[in-house]
Design a protein around this motif. Structure first.
Motif, PDB file in Angstrom:
ATOM      1  N   ASN A  82       4.067   2.144 -10.626  1.00  0.00           N
ATOM      2  CA  ASN A  82       4.247   3.399  -9.896  1.00  0.00           C
ATOM      3  C   ASN A  82       5.702   3.869  -9.844  1.00  0.00           C
ATOM      4  O   ASN A  82       5.983   4.941  -9.326  1.00  0.00           O
ATOM      5  CB  ASN A  82       3.649   3.328  -8.484  1.00  0.00           C
ATOM      6  CG  ASN A  82       4.245   2.235  -7.631  1.00  0.00           C
ATOM      7  OD1 ASN A  82       5.170   1.536  -8.053  1.00  0.00           O
ATOM      8  ND2 ASN A  82       3.720   2.069  -6.432  1.00  0.00           N
ATOM      9  N   HIS A 122       3.311  -6.663  -7.110  1.00  0.00           N
ATOM     10  CA  HIS A 122       3.692  -6.840  -5.716  1.00  0.00           C
ATOM     11  C   HIS A 122       5.171  -6.490  -5.584  1.00  0.00           C
ATOM     12  O   HIS A 122       5.528  -5.341  -5.679  1.00  0.00           O
ATOM     13  CB  HIS A 122       3.348  -8.222  -5.166  1.00  0.00           C
ATOM     14  CG  HIS A 122       3.307  -8.209  -3.660  1.00  0.00           C
ATOM     15  ND1 HIS A 122       3.192  -9.341  -2.891  1.00  0.00           N
ATOM     16  CD2 HIS A 122       3.395  -7.186  -2.787  1.00  0.00           C
ATOM     17  CE1 HIS A 122       3.199  -9.022  -1.603  1.00  0.00           C
ATOM     18  NE2 HIS A 122       3.327  -7.717  -1.518  1.00  0.00           N
ATOM     19  N   ARG A 126       5.099  -0.267  -2.949  1.00  0.00           N
ATOM     20  CA  ARG A 126       3.881   0.425  -2.544  1.00  0.00           C
ATOM     21  C   ARG A 126       2.709   0.023  -3.456  1.00  0.00           C
ATOM     22  O   ARG A 126       2.789   0.116  -4.676  1.00  0.00           O
ATOM     23  CB  ARG A 126       4.117   1.932  -2.627  1.00  0.00           C
ATOM     24  CG  ARG A 126       2.960   2.797  -2.164  1.00  0.00           C
ATOM     25  CD  ARG A 126       3.292   4.273  -2.370  1.00  0.00           C
ATOM     26  NE  ARG A 126       2.237   5.134  -1.877  1.00  0.00           N
ATOM     27  CZ  ARG A 126       2.190   5.653  -0.645  1.00  0.00           C
ATOM     28  NH1 ARG A 126       3.176   5.393   0.201  1.00  0.00           N
ATOM     29  NH2 ARG A 126       1.192   6.421  -0.269  1.00  0.00           N
ATOM     30  N   ASN A 127       1.627  -0.449  -2.847  1.00  0.00           N
ATOM     31  CA  ASN A 127       0.412  -0.868  -3.564  1.00  0.00           C
ATOM     32  C   ASN A 127       0.662  -1.977  -4.581  1.00  0.00           C
ATOM     33  O   ASN A 127      -0.125  -2.155  -5.514  1.00  0.00           O
ATOM     34  CB  ASN A 127      -0.240   0.314  -4.297  1.00  0.00           C
ATOM     35  CG  ASN A 127      -0.521   1.490  -3.400  1.00  0.00           C
ATOM     36  OD1 ASN A 127      -0.808   1.329  -2.218  1.00  0.00           O
ATOM     37  ND2 ASN A 127      -0.425   2.692  -3.953  1.00  0.00           N
ATOM     38  N   ASP A 132      -0.969   5.342  -6.579  1.00  0.00           N
ATOM     39  CA  ASP A 132      -1.996   5.801  -5.639  1.00  0.00           C
ATOM     40  C   ASP A 132      -3.212   6.378  -6.356  1.00  0.00           C
ATOM     41  O   ASP A 132      -4.355   6.175  -5.942  1.00  0.00           O
ATOM     42  CB  ASP A 132      -1.406   6.866  -4.706  1.00  0.00           C
ATOM     43  CG  ASP A 132      -0.523   6.263  -3.624  1.00  0.00           C
ATOM     44  OD1 ASP A 132       0.226   5.315  -3.926  1.00  0.00           O
ATOM     45  OD2 ASP A 132      -0.582   6.736  -2.476  1.00  0.00           O
ATOM     46  N   PHE A 135      -6.441   4.426  -7.315  1.00  0.00           N
ATOM     47  CA  PHE A 135      -7.456   4.077  -6.309  1.00  0.00           C
ATOM     48  C   PHE A 135      -8.577   5.111  -6.248  1.00  0.00           C
ATOM     49  O   PHE A 135      -9.572   4.905  -5.556  1.00  0.00           O
ATOM     50  CB  PHE A 135      -6.790   3.921  -4.935  1.00  0.00           C
ATOM     51  CG  PHE A 135      -5.906   2.706  -4.827  1.00  0.00           C
ATOM     52  CD1 PHE A 135      -6.374   1.530  -4.265  1.00  0.00           C
ATOM     53  CD2 PHE A 135      -4.603   2.722  -5.309  1.00  0.00           C
ATOM     54  CE1 PHE A 135      -5.565   0.405  -4.165  1.00  0.00           C
ATOM     55  CE2 PHE A 135      -3.781   1.609  -5.221  1.00  0.00           C
ATOM     56  CZ  PHE A 135      -4.263   0.442  -4.651  1.00  0.00           C
ATOM     57  N   GLU A 343       6.263  -1.045   0.520  1.00  0.00           N
ATOM     58  CA  GLU A 343       4.994  -1.538   1.060  1.00  0.00           C
ATOM     59  C   GLU A 343       4.923  -1.242   2.554  1.00  0.00           C
ATOM     60  O   GLU A 343       5.893  -1.463   3.282  1.00  0.00           O
ATOM     61  CB  GLU A 343       4.887  -3.046   0.830  1.00  0.00           C
ATOM     62  CG  GLU A 343       3.651  -3.680   1.468  1.00  0.00           C
ATOM     63  CD  GLU A 343       3.608  -5.196   1.309  1.00  0.00           C
ATOM     64  OE1 GLU A 343       2.923  -5.851   2.111  1.00  0.00           O
ATOM     65  OE2 GLU A 343       4.273  -5.721   0.386  1.00  0.00           O
ATOM     66  N   THR A 347      -0.431   1.854   3.425  1.00  0.00           N
ATOM     67  CA  THR A 347      -0.677   2.150   2.024  1.00  0.00           C
ATOM     68  C   THR A 347      -2.020   1.580   1.583  1.00  0.00           C
ATOM     69  O   THR A 347      -2.640   0.777   2.280  1.00  0.00           O
ATOM     70  CB  THR A 347       0.457   1.602   1.142  1.00  0.00           C
ATOM     71  OG1 THR A 347       0.736   0.243   1.499  1.00  0.00           O
ATOM     72  CG2 THR A 347       1.720   2.421   1.311  1.00  0.00           C
ATOM     73  N   LEU A 348      -2.460   2.001   0.395  1.00  0.00           N
ATOM     74  CA  LEU A 348      -3.811   1.673  -0.060  1.00  0.00           C
ATOM     75  C   LEU A 348      -3.952   0.228  -0.504  1.00  0.00           C
ATOM     76  O   LEU A 348      -5.030  -0.352  -0.431  1.00  0.00           O
ATOM     77  CB  LEU A 348      -4.184   2.613  -1.218  1.00  0.00           C
ATOM     78  CG  LEU A 348      -4.281   4.090  -0.846  1.00  0.00           C
ATOM     79  CD1 LEU A 348      -4.370   4.953  -2.100  1.00  0.00           C
ATOM     80  CD2 LEU A 348      -5.486   4.340   0.059  1.00  0.00           C
ATOM     81  N   GLY A 349      -2.877  -0.356  -1.033  1.00  0.00           N
ATOM     82  CA  GLY A 349      -2.922  -1.734  -1.498  1.00  0.00           C
ATOM     83  C   GLY A 349      -1.770  -2.536  -0.945  1.00  0.00           C
ATOM     84  O   GLY A 349      -0.741  -1.980  -0.557  1.00  0.00           O
ATOM     85  N   THR A 350      -1.914  -3.853  -0.914  1.00  0.00           N
ATOM     86  CA  THR A 350      -0.927  -4.779  -0.334  1.00  0.00           C
ATOM     87  C   THR A 350      -0.456  -4.289   1.030  1.00  0.00           C
ATOM     88  O   THR A 350       0.725  -4.350   1.359  1.00  0.00           O
ATOM     89  CB  THR A 350       0.302  -4.985  -1.249  1.00  0.00           C
ATOM     90  OG1 THR A 350       1.032  -3.758  -1.359  1.00  0.00           O
ATOM     91  CG2 THR A 350      -0.100  -5.452  -2.617  1.00  0.00           C
ATOM     92  N   ALA A 351      -1.385  -3.770   1.832  1.00  0.00           N
ATOM     93  CA  ALA A 351      -1.023  -3.132   3.104  1.00  0.00           C
ATOM     94  C   ALA A 351      -0.973  -4.160   4.221  1.00  0.00           C
ATOM     95  O   ALA A 351      -1.722  -4.081   5.191  1.00  0.00           O
ATOM     96  CB  ALA A 351      -2.018  -2.020   3.427  1.00  0.00           C
TER      97      ALA A 351
END
Length: 679
Positions: A82, A122, A126-127, A132, A135, A343, A347-351
């Motif tokens: 991203n 990771h 973010r995610n 984004d 997803f 992160e 957020t949508l992942g690793t939240a």
């Protein structure tokens, strides 16, 4: 054990302290259960993680050089998806996202590179680096779902476009790739990623994966080298107490290669298991904590001895590649869509954690702005040792005469291990554990290779590597550092009298360091720790010179915000609206301080702070006991004043704060300085 042939280049000269040239690229490399071998000679690399997209491009050359001077011989870096395709179909390889230029700089400085190419990375991004928009595709992420793999194919093709002509076989620096990160499913997914990469044109000496957690189905042997890690503490733990988790195990010599403390927010509880057959690979690390990030709810303060002790323990436990995460901190790049790239729990992942919006300093040996933390120098003697004696150390088996399975803070005896082969060896000693007060150990008897050292008193906090049967030395109670131009360099271990017993029968007792000017015996030199830390550096680090800067408070803090727990059941960081209630200070920027890599250093009392230029956030900080820093050379020339906003610390906040942090309720600015290093 069958050797697997690789095609790796230009590496041996780097690892033995000699500059490599392009003509060295392409030399054959093999590996077995012990180490890499170049032209039949064993080596022990030092790998340091730096994220090129988190550092301005015009700083890359200096920072790679500083990593090399610190003893790093391989660079590792993520390619965050991203960061380069934040908007679907619009790949960016400009500015600090210019992977090709970064690789070219690494080539110029003869630094091999390992790319960690995801799709999931990771790295507190973010995610985890997945955009984004992925997803919304209705596919199962990080799986063999055909839709997901089709996007992974597009990503890898773009990355490949940046490395054409820069792979190892081409005389370039790219020597390996890691697929995905901390994956616990079937190895078939990792193999599918490898198949895509090879089909596109990746043709590298070897490929890697994280050796934790255990895969539900292993990858075929020899396809990917598993690399391991350990940390002194973790921001990801939900507990807000000082000593939690299994981090303490990193300070004890042990046969188990992996860690059960990494990423417990994503991976949950882990057993002490690795995939069957993994111990037939060489023991390498890729994530040995060079420091630690700060999450809003948990803010560990990492000490120099934390990092040094872990590295020494890993080496004594059998590791033949020390890979640090991070070795160099950084700053998240500006988003192209207006969202932030850190992160968060929203957020949508690793939240699972709220990380600062911009800073990723990580308390690493080289910080966010390239400033040196003390472990940068502390680790150098260890790295010099690996460069000059890695070939000798690599095939030495690790044995564990002391107890391996200890409880947190257990102080029943000295922690030590031995690595030895054919009458030569090294005794590794560690009398340190993070945030524990291990006692002085008296009348300690240490032995290796049939040689017993004089009984020692080992001070609290002592860490050492004693040579036995090496360099004409029967034994020494001083640490072996390097051999250059026929001269052998030892370092006195603080608190332990130096005895050097030569194999010719000469024994020198209570030897005092004489520095570089005069040997203590024939070609043997004994250095102080400080001398060893700066050995072979052209420029010796000088103490930071600070200049006081005036500041003015222009607004008192408003109503205290209500600290709530977010989706991950930990305290949420302030949202944008909360910053409108912050106390505000104005800081004048002296016009002559942008030159010379000057840092703005702010010591403040409070919860967290932000720095603004022209109404834009340029730096942020969760207070944890070190100054809030900013590299003034990154400011536009027309900026004459900065705005500092501070949110007050609230008593009883559900946040872990170390003892070094100022937890006085409220907020204030204690000191503002301009300094050459900031620490």
């Amino acid at each position: 054990m069958k050797h697997f042939k690789l095609v790796l280049a230009g590496f041996l000269a780097l690892l033995t302290g000699v500059e490599a040239g392009a003509a060295d690229f392409g030399k054959p490399v093999t590996w077995d259960r012990y180490s890499l071998m170049i032209d039949g000679q064993r080596v022990c690399p030092v790998m340091g993680e730096v994220h090129y997209s988190r550092i301005p491009a015009d700083e890359w050359a200096d920072e790679v050089r500083k990593m090399k001077e610190g003893g790093v011989t391989v660079i590792a870096t993520y390619v965050f998806w991203n960061h380069i395709e934040e908007q679907e179909g619009r790949f960016r390889w400009d500015g600090q996202r210019d992977l090709r230029r970064f690789l070219e700089i690494c080539k110029e400085q003869q630094m091999p590179v390992v790319l960690r190419i995801g799709p999931f990375c990771h790295g507190e991004v973010r995610n985890g680096g997945i955009p984004d928009w992925m997803f919304q595709k209705g596919c199962k992420l990080r799986s063999q779902d055909k839709v997901f793999l089709s996007y992974a194919d597009k990503l890898y093709r773009q990355i490949y476009s940046q490395v054409i002509g820069l792979q190892w076989k081409d005389g370039g620096p790219l020597m390996a790739c890691q697929f995905d990160n901390e994956y616990r499913g079937s190895g078939d997914y990792l193999m599918a990623l490898k198949k895509i990469a090879i089909g596109i044109g990746f043709d590298l000496p070897f490929y890697t994966r994280t050796g934790w957690p255990e895969l539900s189905k292993p990858v075929p042997f020899g396809e990917m080298l598993p690399l391991y890690g350990d940390y002194a503490d973790g921001f990801w733990d939900k507990d807000t107490k000082a000593c939690v988790g299994n981090y303490y195990k990193a300070f004890n010599f042990k046969g188990f290669r992996s860690s059960t403390a990494i990423g417990t927010d994503l991976l949950g509880k882990q057993e002490e298991k690795v995939n069957k057959g993994d111990e037939d690979y060489p023991y390498f690390t890729c994530e040995l904590g060079g420091g630690m990030a700060t999450a809003y709810h948990r803010r560990p303060f990492i000490y120099t001895d934390d990092t040094y002790a872990m590295a020494l323990v890993k080496l004594g436990s059998g590791s033949n590649l020390l890979g640090y995460y991070m070795y160099h901190g950084g700053t998240n790049p500006e988003s192209t869509t207006g969202i932030t790239l850190n992160e968060t729990q929203r957020t949508l992942g690793t939240a699972n954690n709220d990380l600062p919006q911009l800073t990723y300093d990580f308390q690493a040996p080289l910080g966010e702005f390239g400033q040196t933390y003390p472990q940068y120098y502390r680790l150098r003697p260890l790295h010099l040792f690996m460069q000059d004696y890695g070939g000798l150390l690599a095939p030495m088996e690790a044995t564990f005469p002391a107890k391996q399975d200890l409880k947190r803070g257990e102080d029943s005896g000295l922690r030590w291990a031995v690595r030895s082969k054919d009458g030569s060896g090294f005794i590794f000693v560690n009398n340190y554990e993070r945030l524990q007060n291990l006692s002085v150990k008296k009348n300690v008897s240490l032995s290796a290779c049939g040689v017993t050292l004089p009984k020692l008193t080992v001070p609290a906090g002592c860490m050492a590597i004693f040579p036995v049967g090496v360099e004409g030395i029967r034994y020494a109670t001083a640490q072996l550092v390097a051999r250059r131009d026929g001269k052998v360099y030892l370092m006195q271990v603080k608190g332990i009298p130096a005895t050097i017993a030569m194999q010719d029968g000469k024994t020198l007792k209570h030897v005092k360091p004489r520095g570089l000017a005069k040997p203590v015996y024939q070609n043997v030199y004994l250095l102080t720790q400080q001398e060893a830390e700066q050995l072979f550096l052209d420029k010796v680090e000088q103490a930071a010179i600070a200049q006081t800067v005036s500041f003015t408070k222009v607004k008192e803090a408003g109503a205290l915000r209500q600290i709530v727990k977010g989706k991950a059941k930990v305290a949420e960081a302030p949202q944008e609206a909360d910053w409108q209630q912050a106390a505000v200070y104005k800081i004048a920027v002296p016009g002559d301080q942008r030159a010379g890599k000057r840092l703005l250093s702010i010591t403040y009392q409070g919860d967290c702070a932000r720095l603004y230029a022209g109404g834009k956030v340029i730096a942020d900080n969760f207070q944890y006991g070190r100054p809030f820093l900013y590299g003034l050379w990154r400011l536009p020339e027309d900026v004459k004043e900065l705005e500092l906003r501070i949110l007050p610390w609230q008593a009883g906040a559900p946040v872990y704060m170390p003892g070094e942090a100022d937890t006085t309720p409220g907020e204030s600015v204690r000191k503002v300085e301009i300094t050459s290093n900031g620490l």
